[in-house]
Design an enzyme around this catalytic site. Sequence first.
Site, PDB file in Angstrom:
ATOM      1  N   LYS A  50       4.065  16.445   9.266  1.00  0.00           N
ATOM      2  CA  LYS A  50       2.926  17.340   9.501  1.00  0.00           C
ATOM      3  C   LYS A  50       2.403  17.055  10.902  1.00  0.00           C
ATOM      4  CE  LYS A  50      -1.280  19.184   7.490  1.00  0.00           C
ATOM      5  NZ  LYS A  50      -1.816  19.539   8.809  1.00  0.00           N
ATOM      6  N   GLU A 188      -0.446  12.424  10.422  1.00  0.00           N
ATOM      7  CA  GLU A 188      -1.368  13.058   9.479  1.00  0.00           C
ATOM      8  C   GLU A 188      -0.811  13.088   8.067  1.00  0.00           C
ATOM      9  OE1 GLU A 188      -3.885  17.243   9.082  1.00  0.00           O
ATOM     10  OE2 GLU A 188      -2.750  16.820  10.895  1.00  0.00           O
ATOM     11  N   ASP A 488     -17.879 -14.812  -9.647  1.00  0.00           N
ATOM     12  CA  ASP A 488     -18.950 -13.998 -10.229  1.00  0.00           C
ATOM     13  C   ASP A 488     -20.285 -14.421  -9.610  1.00  0.00           C
ATOM     14  OD1 ASP A 488     -20.419 -12.319 -11.790  1.00  0.00           O
ATOM     15  OD2 ASP A 488     -20.095 -13.403 -13.668  1.00  0.00           O
TER      16      ASP A 488
END
Length: 656
Positions: A50, A188, A488
């Site tokens: 493209k 692209e 955590d």
Amino acid sequence: MAGRWGNKGKKTTRRAADDLAGAMPSLIEPQLATLVNRPPSDGEWSYEIKFDGYRMLARLDHGAAQLFTRNGHDWSGRMPTLRAALETLPVDDVWLDGEAVVLDAAGLPDFNALQNAFDRRSTSKIILFFFDLLYLNGTDLRDQPLKARRALLAELMGEVHTEALRYSEDFAQDPDSLVASACKMKLEGIIGKRADARYRSGRSADWIKLKCLLRQEFVIGGFSRLRGAKTGIRALLLGVYEPDGSFRFAGTAKQNLRPSQISALEKKAKALVRKASAFYNPPAADKDRDYVWLEPRLVAELSFLEWTPNGEVRHPVFHGMRDDKPAAAVTEEPMVDVENGEPIEAETGSTRVQPGRRGNVTLSGQKISNAERVIDAVTGLKKIDLVRYYDEIAVWALPYLQDRPVSLVRAPNGIQGELFFQKHEERMRIPGITKLPTALHPKHPPLLAVDAHEALVGLAQMNVIELHTWNAVQPDLEHPDRFVLDLDPDPSLSWRMMTEAAELAKVLLDEVGLKSFLKTSGGKGYHIVIPLTRRQGWDEVKAFSQGIARHMARVMPDRFSAVLGPKNRVGKIFIDYLRNGKGASTVAAFSARARSGMGVSMPVAWEELREIKAADQWTIHSAVQRQRSLGEDPWQGYWRCRQGLTAAMRRAIGLK
């Protein structure tokens, strides 16, 4: 005697049995590609790069050349070098379809350089790549199949002796590899074309595009500047037109223009200033910014990561202004699904989801009930968004799910409703699910494993949000093949503290001789995954992971805790080792999370650590795009890693 290409070229065209002779069209509307979520698996397709340029159709009529934009504007006078090159073609009459580009030093298309060429009226370095042949010497070729048209085009371009006109090659590799290569080269994306299809003006699913990043045109509806400033552009206010003709605000983009470009934009904008916003939903007032509203006529091209649920773009990057497309034609480009191996035809003005009766749709051959039901009331995400995500991410997620017992988190009433944790099939009938032999886990119903694409989509249809997996794979469920450290944090800690904690954990693991791999949790923290050869049992592995947690808490007590409970991690990060016992599980790589925003547990490279801003940085809307844009696997080497726990490692962390 006339030749194959005609009197001018000493050759004349071979005419097919169904030759359509007739007058040469004065104008041809180009065929346009449809954005799709993944490559089709059925049919014969060819793939091309493209190009990052301007679509251009070329017409040669009795030796006189013309160049037209996609909207039919004659730009012949703006590109005299290309026009002269076209007039050297060895044909009498022809219509060609292609893309005008400027190549950089590496030979890659440079959109900014193309724009500069037009701005400076210095277009001699523009190259025209041709990818289709529509008409030749009295024969309209548009009803011929693409492969026949391109074969004739390749033959014609083989007789061209100028670097200004080139043939756009197609590639035989599989489209996923081509997309990955294109993204790695900062292109692209790629274009896919059905090899047996005729040329159809307008947008159709016979031509598709697979992009590295979403990219399209936007209309500039205004700009912001610092409060009280008389000049300058802080950010562009972007908009798109809705199907009913109304003008929608679609987000802001910081300008990254050179001074000369800013000056040119300000000059154009000066004539378009208006008192009130043209957006029907203008952005909220900002105490630090002034807004300058414009008539919505200027068009710019930007790439971006994703559309947010409220219709704005996330992380847009400005590429340049466009004057080859009218503002009124700029709409949100829809992405269509590939179902049963084929892309769905998009309908003008249609939405991304085509519901059937009672809101049902079909995706990957499975009926999806209540597709439009909102499952995240905060963001407006719908069930179809989740199903589509698992459908598209399956190629990357399945290797981390196969043969591994899985536990499911279901949200029948959305993620704000009651959640159900499920380890067995129970009364559900999940298409494609694997039920493990009961001998692997005696005195329990069969454990489940997700080994197939069908099962992953089926689980999403049954409102499964999260997938949690064991640290072992069948048939040997007595010896784990990994352990996981879950970092955590106390919610009050900054993300910088999380980044530093992950770095410190890696340093310790490196020192004891263990290779580790990192993923975001999709929620609050990080998961560090350490693969193992299956020599140690559950008790030994869990004791070792607990030893690491205690060692880090002992060495850096102000940063880490190895004791469960909120009161023990105030201002600290709890190193959760408890997920490493038999039957315990951790959210799987690429699993969505049942939290507002629906973040994803995303594998990342250690080298990316400083670039990551949050544990839920990637969501079900952006994770697939990230994977497509990667040049290489962030967990490269994971499947080849062979390591076990040694006596020296145990001594290094204070274990006997």
